[in-house]
Design a protein around this motif. Structure first.
Motif, PDB file in Angstrom:
ATOM      1  N   ARG A   9       0.788  -1.181   0.026  1.00  0.00           N
ATOM      2  CA  ARG A   9      -0.008  -0.054   0.132  1.00  0.00           C
ATOM      3  C   ARG A   9       0.755   1.330  -0.144  1.00  0.00           C
ATOM      4  O   ARG A   9       0.331   2.059  -0.535  1.00  0.00           O
ATOM      5  CB  ARG A   9      -0.892   0.061   1.116  1.00  0.00           C
ATOM      6  N   VAL A  12       1.999   3.201  -3.412  1.00  0.00           N
ATOM      7  CA  VAL A  12       1.090   4.298  -4.054  1.00  0.00           C
ATOM      8  C   VAL A  12       1.754   5.508  -4.053  1.00  0.00           C
ATOM      9  O   VAL A  12       1.885   6.118  -2.893  1.00  0.00           O
ATOM     10  CB  VAL A  12      -0.339   3.855  -3.626  1.00  0.00           C
ATOM     11  N   GLY A  13       1.996   6.120  -5.198  1.00  0.00           N
ATOM     12  CA  GLY A  13       2.259   7.481  -5.099  1.00  0.00           C
ATOM     13  C   GLY A  13       4.109   7.396  -5.641  1.00  0.00           C
ATOM     14  O   GLY A  13       4.381   8.566  -5.779  1.00  0.00           O
ATOM     15  N   ARG A  14       4.458   6.294  -5.547  1.00  0.00           N
ATOM     16  CA  ARG A  14       5.856   6.323  -5.947  1.00  0.00           C
ATOM     17  C   ARG A  14       6.068   6.748  -7.214  1.00  0.00           C
ATOM     18  O   ARG A  14       5.251   6.425  -8.189  1.00  0.00           O
ATOM     19  CB  ARG A  14       6.380   4.967  -5.718  1.00  0.00           C
ATOM     20  N   GLU A  15       7.214   7.421  -7.822  1.00  0.00           N
ATOM     21  CA  GLU A  15       7.176   7.984  -9.096  1.00  0.00           C
ATOM     22  C   GLU A  15       8.611   7.616  -9.426  1.00  0.00           C
ATOM     23  O   GLU A  15       9.700   7.779  -8.720  1.00  0.00           O
ATOM     24  CB  GLU A  15       7.101   9.294  -8.923  1.00  0.00           C
ATOM     25  N   TRP A  85       7.877  -2.187 -11.526  1.00  0.00           N
ATOM     26  CA  TRP A  85       7.625  -1.687 -10.277  1.00  0.00           C
ATOM     27  C   TRP A  85       8.210  -2.756  -9.299  1.00  0.00           C
ATOM     28  O   TRP A  85       8.621  -2.502  -8.262  1.00  0.00           O
ATOM     29  CB  TRP A  85       6.216  -1.501  -9.723  1.00  0.00           C
ATOM     30  N   ARG A 118       4.144   7.089 -12.603  1.00  0.00           N
ATOM     31  CA  ARG A 118       3.836   6.933 -11.074  1.00  0.00           C
ATOM     32  C   ARG A 118       2.870   5.934 -10.859  1.00  0.00           C
ATOM     33  O   ARG A 118       1.725   5.505 -11.547  1.00  0.00           O
ATOM     34  CB  ARG A 118       2.875   8.402 -11.150  1.00  0.00           C
ATOM     35  N   THR A 120      -0.171   4.751  -9.237  1.00  0.00           N
ATOM     36  CA  THR A 120      -1.422   5.779  -9.155  1.00  0.00           C
ATOM     37  C   THR A 120      -2.493   5.004  -7.790  1.00  0.00           C
ATOM     38  O   THR A 120      -3.252   5.590  -7.435  1.00  0.00           O
ATOM     39  CB  THR A 120      -2.311   6.026 -10.055  1.00  0.00           C
ATOM     40  N   ASP A 121      -2.645   3.712  -8.074  1.00  0.00           N
ATOM     41  CA  ASP A 121      -3.580   2.827  -7.124  1.00  0.00           C
ATOM     42  C   ASP A 121      -3.268   1.347  -7.206  1.00  0.00           C
ATOM     43  O   ASP A 121      -2.821   0.830  -7.948  1.00  0.00           O
ATOM     44  CB  ASP A 121      -4.952   3.098  -7.735  1.00  0.00           C
ATOM     45  N   SER A 138      -0.937   2.356 -12.640  1.00  0.00           N
ATOM     46  CA  SER A 138       0.334   3.286 -12.997  1.00  0.00           C
ATOM     47  C   SER A 138       0.022   3.975 -14.341  1.00  0.00           C
ATOM     48  O   SER A 138      -0.706   3.604 -15.114  1.00  0.00           O
ATOM     49  CB  SER A 138       1.233   2.606 -12.928  1.00  0.00           C
TER      50      SER A 138
END
Length: 166
Positions: A9, A12-15, A85, A118, A120-121, A138
């Motif tokens: 979890r 999420v938000g990793r770029e 990822w 990114r 995203t979810d 993503s």
């Protein structure tokens, strides 16, 4: 048992961003078009491209999405050297859920492309057979050296729990 752990979890938000090490060349455009079997003269003939509203040759649209040209990473055990990822979930099978591309402007010789991904979810779901699955979404933006948007790509990867033998 839930497939969605706090560790997953937290992704999420990793770029991540990958920038091509050099400008895109005409030869790469020509070779890619030939490799995918596309003989459209927009990719090889400046005069033809100008007659169709471009400043010269352009790249086939999907060339920009081949991120292995930007990701300076060694190939994985399956030979893939593009963006990943690196999410590993024991007891699951990884399935590509699909990609949706939106092409905003053509890629031209001389462009230096940056791909920014990114995560995203990540959502828990169940298959129609009742198996747990994790749906990872993503998005990527591909921009040129001036920061102009070339392409957006939405990608879905699904991790499906393996059926227990019993």
């Amino acid at each position: 048992m839930s497939l969605l752990t706090e560790e997953i979890r937290a992704l999420v938000g990793r770029e991540v961003s990958y920038t091509a090490p050099e400008e895109l060349g005409r030869a790469a455009i020509r070779y890619f078009a030939r490799a995918v079997g596309d003989d459209n003269p927009l990719y090889t003939d400046d005069a033809y491209a100008r007659r169709h509203g471009y400043d010269g040759v352009i790249a086939p649209p999907t060339l920009v999405c081949e991120t292995n040209q930007y990701a300076d990473v060694p190939p994985d055990p399956d030979g893939y050297a593009g963006h990943d990822w690196h999410i590993e979930i024991p007891g699951t099978r990884k399935v590509r859920g699909g990609n949706t591309y939106t092409f905003h402007r053509p890629v031209r010789p001389g462009d230096v492309v940056t791909a920014t991904w990114r995560l995203t979810d990540i959502a828990e779901r169940r298959t129609s057979g009742g198996q747990e699955m994790l749906v990872v979404s993503s998005a990527a933006e591909y921009t040129d050296q001036q920061g102009r948007l070339l392409v957006t790509n939405e990608e879905t990867i699904i991790f499906v729990a393996l059926k227990e033998e019993g």
